[in-house]
Write a protein that holds these residues in place. Sequence first.
Motif, PDB file in Angstrom:
ATOM      1  N   TRP A 180      16.562  43.036  -2.686  1.00  0.00           N
ATOM      2  CA  TRP A 180      16.852  41.785  -3.225  1.00  0.00           C
ATOM      3  C   TRP A 180      17.288  40.851  -2.041  1.00  0.00           C
ATOM      4  CZ3 TRP A 180      14.712  40.769  -7.604  1.00  0.00           C
ATOM      5  CH2 TRP A 180      14.775  41.871  -8.765  1.00  0.00           C
ATOM      6  N   GLN A 181      16.527  39.984  -1.927  1.00  0.00           N
ATOM      7  CA  GLN A 181      16.742  38.890  -0.704  1.00  0.00           C
ATOM      8  C   GLN A 181      18.187  38.041  -1.084  1.00  0.00           C
ATOM      9  OE1 GLN A 181      13.711  35.894   0.102  1.00  0.00           O
ATOM     10  NE2 GLN A 181      13.794  36.334   2.508  1.00  0.00           N
ATOM     11  N   MET A 182      18.284  37.610  -2.024  1.00  0.00           N
ATOM     12  CA  MET A 182      19.241  36.778  -2.240  1.00  0.00           C
ATOM     13  C   MET A 182      20.513  37.631  -2.502  1.00  0.00           C
ATOM     14  SD  MET A 182      18.823  35.919  -6.378  1.00  0.00           S
ATOM     15  CE  MET A 182      18.366  37.153  -7.460  1.00  0.00           C
ATOM     16  N   ASN A 183      21.838  37.271  -2.115  1.00  0.00           N
ATOM     17  CA  ASN A 183      23.030  38.078  -2.443  1.00  0.00           C
ATOM     18  C   ASN A 183      23.439  38.144  -3.957  1.00  0.00           C
ATOM     19  OD1 ASN A 183      25.506  39.079  -2.016  1.00  0.00           O
ATOM     20  ND2 ASN A 183      26.438  37.743  -0.670  1.00  0.00           N
ATOM     21  N   LEU A 184      22.726  39.144  -4.359  1.00  0.00           N
ATOM     22  CA  LEU A 184      22.712  39.394  -5.744  1.00  0.00           C
ATOM     23  C   LEU A 184      24.185  39.754  -6.427  1.00  0.00           C
ATOM     24  CD1 LEU A 184      21.484  39.623  -8.618  1.00  0.00           C
ATOM     25  CD2 LEU A 184      20.471  41.742  -7.940  1.00  0.00           C
ATOM     26  N   ASP A 185      24.934  40.433  -5.610  1.00  0.00           N
ATOM     27  CA  ASP A 185      26.181  40.859  -5.835  1.00  0.00           C
ATOM     28  C   ASP A 185      27.221  39.735  -6.159  1.00  0.00           C
ATOM     29  OD1 ASP A 185      25.762  43.451  -6.009  1.00  0.00           O
ATOM     30  OD2 ASP A 185      26.421  44.213  -4.175  1.00  0.00           O
TER      31      ASP A 185
END
Length: 272
Positions: A180-185
């Motif tokens: 996942w490119q975005m900071n999902l956590d």
Amino acid sequence: MNELHLTILGNGEQDVYWCHGVFGQGKNFTRVAKDLLATDPDAYRCILVDLPNHGRSPWTQELSYPAMAESLAETVTTTSGDRPVHLLGHSMGGKVVMRTVLDYPSLAHSLTVVDMAPVSSPLTRLAPLVHAMKSVDLSGLTTRKQAEEQMSDEVPSPTIRQFLLQNLRHETGENDHWYWQMNLDLLGNGLSDIGSWPPVNATWDGPVLWITAEDSAYVGPDHSQAMHEFFPQVNRIRVKNSGHWVHSDQPGVFVQVLAAFLSRHRKGSAFC
């Protein structure tokens, strides 16, 4: 922090910064930004922003509107210099641009807020989306279609699945893997922060266009007072037959309204 990632379209005299909502990217505005440029190619340069922890922009260890506003302000100052600047934000991006002009009142010449208000609102509706993305078996993934299938039960809308899956990346070669490119956590754990509106004791007297959607619950009838308290010069336009993503549901109306507003409030304009 490092400057935010930008996609620049056009080469007009005044800069329009476009800030997306949660889980989005600057490129989500490509169509309407190009349509705006077509109305007056010499007037604008459209700058599509990847906000912190999204797209190709840097990740952070905290998630707050004052911090995002600071990042945007630094990027605008570095990128635009003395060029006139107009800020536009949708959803979470709407809160970012509102906070930016309240904290840095001399930065922008006009403000456009799309289907968001300066109030705290719960984002529990987004929790299933986060869970669906985190449930994708990245280690066993071989195609993007498999990821979509794994998300389908929790995210029944194909449109929303595709919106989320724009963040799924595949690195090939020696380090072949999906991620996942975005900071999902950080984003997933920070939904309460994204839904918040931290206290701020300020007003901004510049021109504000407030575009809201007829079929959206993000802006309620009780939000007008807060909007006018922070932004005394706000002008609200409610777009019929549109949901939260007004610019996608009614792109023609959206661009027409935006172009008219920016034309009236361009720096140096006789109507300014």
